[in-house]
Write a protein that holds these residues in place. Structure first.
Motif, PDB file in Angstrom:
ATOM      1  N   THR A  49       0.798  -1.368  -0.077  1.00  0.00           N
ATOM      2  CA  THR A  49       0.018  -0.040   0.138  1.00  0.00           C
ATOM      3  C   THR A  49       0.944   1.194   0.090  1.00  0.00           C
ATOM      4  O   THR A  49       0.677   2.085  -0.623  1.00  0.00           O
ATOM      5  CB  THR A  49      -0.948  -0.057   1.296  1.00  0.00           C
ATOM      6  N   VAL A  50       1.692   1.356   1.001  1.00  0.00           N
ATOM      7  CA  VAL A  50       2.588   2.578   0.915  1.00  0.00           C
ATOM      8  C   VAL A  50       3.512   2.605  -0.405  1.00  0.00           C
ATOM      9  O   VAL A  50       3.781   3.761  -0.904  1.00  0.00           O
ATOM     10  CB  VAL A  50       3.692   2.344   2.110  1.00  0.00           C
ATOM     11  N   ILE A  51       3.918   1.581  -0.986  1.00  0.00           N
ATOM     12  CA  ILE A  51       4.759   1.699  -2.518  1.00  0.00           C
ATOM     13  C   ILE A  51       3.914   2.327  -3.555  1.00  0.00           C
ATOM     14  O   ILE A  51       4.183   3.140  -4.229  1.00  0.00           O
ATOM     15  CB  ILE A  51       5.432   0.306  -2.624  1.00  0.00           C
ATOM     16  N   ALA A  52       2.519   1.659  -3.242  1.00  0.00           N
ATOM     17  CA  ALA A  52       1.696   2.274  -4.211  1.00  0.00           C
ATOM     18  C   ALA A  52       1.223   3.693  -4.008  1.00  0.00           C
ATOM     19  O   ALA A  52       1.334   4.553  -5.138  1.00  0.00           O
ATOM     20  CB  ALA A  52       0.353   1.448  -4.119  1.00  0.00           C
ATOM     21  N   ALA A  53       1.021   3.993  -2.686  1.00  0.00           N
ATOM     22  CA  ALA A  53       0.836   5.417  -2.565  1.00  0.00           C
ATOM     23  C   ALA A  53       2.055   6.402  -2.900  1.00  0.00           C
ATOM     24  O   ALA A  53       1.908   7.484  -3.574  1.00  0.00           O
ATOM     25  CB  ALA A  53       0.558   5.646  -1.106  1.00  0.00           C
ATOM     26  N   LEU A  54       3.309   6.029  -2.673  1.00  0.00           N
ATOM     27  CA  LEU A  54       4.441   6.704  -3.106  1.00  0.00           C
ATOM     28  C   LEU A  54       4.599   6.665  -4.352  1.00  0.00           C
ATOM     29  O   LEU A  54       5.208   7.831  -4.989  1.00  0.00           O
ATOM     30  CB  LEU A  54       5.753   6.280  -2.227  1.00  0.00           C
ATOM     31  N   SER A  55       4.190   5.863  -5.167  1.00  0.00           N
ATOM     32  CA  SER A  55       4.429   5.966  -6.504  1.00  0.00           C
ATOM     33  C   SER A  55       3.595   6.768  -7.201  1.00  0.00           C
ATOM     34  O   SER A  55       3.772   7.207  -8.578  1.00  0.00           O
ATOM     35  CB  SER A  55       4.280   4.264  -7.345  1.00  0.00           C
ATOM     36  N   LEU A  56       2.641   7.365  -6.588  1.00  0.00           N
ATOM     37  CA  LEU A  56       1.883   8.546  -7.093  1.00  0.00           C
ATOM     38  C   LEU A  56       2.517   9.830  -7.268  1.00  0.00           C
ATOM     39  O   LEU A  56       2.463  10.748  -8.038  1.00  0.00           O
ATOM     40  CB  LEU A  56       0.395   8.821  -6.465  1.00  0.00           C
ATOM     41  N   VAL A  57       3.655   9.858  -6.652  1.00  0.00           N
ATOM     42  CA  VAL A  57       4.643  11.268  -6.441  1.00  0.00           C
ATOM     43  C   VAL A  57       5.959  10.966  -6.962  1.00  0.00           C
ATOM     44  O   VAL A  57       6.751  11.917  -7.158  1.00  0.00           O
ATOM     45  CB  VAL A  57       4.249  11.730  -5.084  1.00  0.00           C
ATOM     46  N   MET A  58       6.470   9.467  -7.054  1.00  0.00           N
ATOM     47  CA  MET A  58       7.579   9.154  -7.771  1.00  0.00           C
ATOM     48  C   MET A  58       7.842   8.130  -8.358  1.00  0.00           C
ATOM     49  O   MET A  58       6.647   7.318  -8.425  1.00  0.00           O
ATOM     50  CB  MET A  58       8.771   9.209  -6.539  1.00  0.00           C
ATOM     51  N   ASP A  59       8.799   7.580  -8.702  1.00  0.00           N
ATOM     52  CA  ASP A  59       9.105   6.538  -9.489  1.00  0.00           C
ATOM     53  C   ASP A  59       8.691   5.428  -8.698  1.00  0.00           C
ATOM     54  O   ASP A  59       9.018   5.226  -7.698  1.00  0.00           O
ATOM     55  CB  ASP A  59      10.276   6.089 -10.198  1.00  0.00           C
ATOM     56  N   VAL A  60       8.089   4.129  -8.992  1.00  0.00           N
ATOM     57  CA  VAL A  60       7.936   2.942  -8.128  1.00  0.00           C
ATOM     58  C   VAL A  60       9.016   2.476  -7.729  1.00  0.00           C
ATOM     59  O   VAL A  60       9.056   2.126  -6.470  1.00  0.00           O
ATOM     60  CB  VAL A  60       7.138   1.835  -8.958  1.00  0.00           C
ATOM     61  N   TRP A  61      10.199   2.512  -8.392  1.00  0.00           N
ATOM     62  CA  TRP A  61      11.442   1.619  -7.942  1.00  0.00           C
ATOM     63  C   TRP A  61      11.813   2.575  -6.706  1.00  0.00           C
ATOM     64  O   TRP A  61      12.441   1.895  -5.602  1.00  0.00           O
ATOM     65  CB  TRP A  61      12.459   1.594  -8.902  1.00  0.00           C
ATOM     66  N   VAL A  62      11.870   3.926  -6.731  1.00  0.00           N
ATOM     67  CA  VAL A  62      12.474   4.618  -5.728  1.00  0.00           C
ATOM     68  C   VAL A  62      11.338   4.540  -4.323  1.00  0.00           C
ATOM     69  O   VAL A  62      11.842   4.436  -3.260  1.00  0.00           O
ATOM     70  CB  VAL A  62      12.207   6.343  -6.225  1.00  0.00           C
ATOM     71  N   ALA A  63      10.137   4.556  -4.515  1.00  0.00           N
ATOM     72  CA  ALA A  63       9.017   4.130  -3.687  1.00  0.00           C
ATOM     73  C   ALA A  63       9.569   2.901  -2.824  1.00  0.00           C
ATOM     74  O   ALA A  63       9.309   2.714  -1.498  1.00  0.00           O
ATOM     75  CB  ALA A  63       7.748   4.216  -4.038  1.00  0.00           C
ATOM     76  N   ALA A  64       9.774   1.996  -3.548  1.00  0.00           N
ATOM     77  CA  ALA A  64       9.909   0.543  -3.178  1.00  0.00           C
ATOM     78  C   ALA A  64      11.259   0.535  -2.255  1.00  0.00           C
ATOM     79  O   ALA A  64      11.225  -0.121  -1.418  1.00  0.00           O
ATOM     80  CB  ALA A  64       9.995  -0.589  -4.099  1.00  0.00           C
ATOM     81  N   LEU A  65      12.303   1.247  -2.731  1.00  0.00           N
ATOM     82  CA  LEU A  65      13.608   1.475  -2.257  1.00  0.00           C
ATOM     83  C   LEU A  65      13.272   2.037  -0.764  1.00  0.00           C
ATOM     84  O   LEU A  65      13.978   1.607   0.082  1.00  0.00           O
ATOM     85  CB  LEU A  65      14.416   2.022  -3.087  1.00  0.00           C
ATOM     86  N   ILE A  66      12.734   3.115  -0.719  1.00  0.00           N
ATOM     87  CA  ILE A  66      12.422   3.738   0.615  1.00  0.00           C
ATOM     88  C   ILE A  66      11.925   2.973   1.559  1.00  0.00           C
ATOM     89  O   ILE A  66      12.305   2.904   2.659  1.00  0.00           O
ATOM     90  CB  ILE A  66      11.729   5.276   0.292  1.00  0.00           C
ATOM     91  N   VAL A  67      10.716   2.334   1.112  1.00  0.00           N
ATOM     92  CA  VAL A  67      10.138   1.559   2.139  1.00  0.00           C
ATOM     93  C   VAL A  67      11.086   0.371   2.531  1.00  0.00           C
ATOM     94  O   VAL A  67      10.925  -0.169   3.669  1.00  0.00           O
ATOM     95  CB  VAL A  67       8.408   1.098   1.513  1.00  0.00           C
ATOM     96  N   THR A  68      11.732  -0.293   1.719  1.00  0.00           N
ATOM     97  CA  THR A  68      12.429  -1.434   2.173  1.00  0.00           C
ATOM     98  C   THR A  68      13.591  -0.963   2.994  1.00  0.00           C
ATOM     99  O   THR A  68      13.902  -1.646   4.029  1.00  0.00           O
ATOM    100  CB  THR A  68      13.180  -1.691   0.831  1.00  0.00           C
ATOM    101  N   ALA A  69      14.050   0.451   2.823  1.00  0.00           N
ATOM    102  CA  ALA A  69      15.182   0.703   3.775  1.00  0.00           C
ATOM    103  C   ALA A  69      14.578   1.099   5.085  1.00  0.00           C
ATOM    104  O   ALA A  69      15.110   0.751   6.192  1.00  0.00           O
ATOM    105  CB  ALA A  69      15.867   2.103   3.281  1.00  0.00           C
ATOM    106  N   VAL A  70      13.226   1.678   5.331  1.00  0.00           N
ATOM    107  CA  VAL A  70      12.640   1.796   6.578  1.00  0.00           C
ATOM    108  C   VAL A  70      12.438   0.459   7.384  1.00  0.00           C
ATOM    109  O   VAL A  70      12.912   0.305   8.602  1.00  0.00           O
ATOM    110  CB  VAL A  70      11.497   2.598   6.371  1.00  0.00           C
ATOM    111  N   LEU A  71      11.710  -0.509   6.384  1.00  0.00           N
ATOM    112  CA  LEU A  71      11.691  -1.965   6.916  1.00  0.00           C
ATOM    113  C   LEU A  71      12.858  -2.509   7.563  1.00  0.00           C
ATOM    114  O   LEU A  71      12.936  -3.220   8.701  1.00  0.00           O
ATOM    115  CB  LEU A  71      10.647  -2.745   6.096  1.00  0.00           C
TER     116      LEU A  71
END
Length: 138
Positions: free
Chosen positions: A73-95
């Protein structure tokens, strides 16, 4: 009469061997009971630490599994304002950071509980034995 079978003399005030053994037994049993209570309290405290540490380790593993839906869900929400790969990378780092923190806290709790032996009680018993030996040599 004394243990040797001779009558007591008024000035000596010697106790019969049976009384001495009974008194020694009572005097030794109290420290043993005290040490057992101390060992029980110490092991209870260590058990709580192991439980807490194990729970934190379990929470670290379970937290990753539970967050899978939220991650998507967070990756999908972040992908609205940035590239999907950047959103996935941010979420992965936080986790990864949260997981590492929980694992470190769990390890810390378990190391505080190790070794699983009542160390304070063992030290106290050693001191008691040394004192008894010292008094026996007098």
């Amino acid at each position: 009469m004394t243990a040797e079978g001779s009558p007591r003399t008024g000035g000596g005030a010697q106790e019969p061997v049976g009384d001495l053994v009974q008194r020694a037994s009572q005097q030794l049993s109290q420290p043993v009971r005290d040490e057992m209570r101390l060992a029980q309290a110490e092991m209870t405290q260590k058990g709580k630490r192991f439980g807490k540490g194990g729970g934190l380790f379990g929470g670290a593993g379970l937290g990753v599994l539970t967050l899978q839906a939220l991650v998507a869900t967070v990756i999908a929400a972040l992908s609205l304002v940035m590239d999907v790969w950047v959103a996935a990378l941010i979420v992965t780092a936080v986790l990864a950071a949260v997981t590492a923190l929980m694992a470190a806290l769990g390890k810390q709790q378990i190391s505080k509980a190790s070794p699983p032996a009542p160390e304070q009680t063992m030290d106290s018993v050693k001191a008691d034995v040394a004192e008894i030996k010292e008094k026996a040599q007098r």
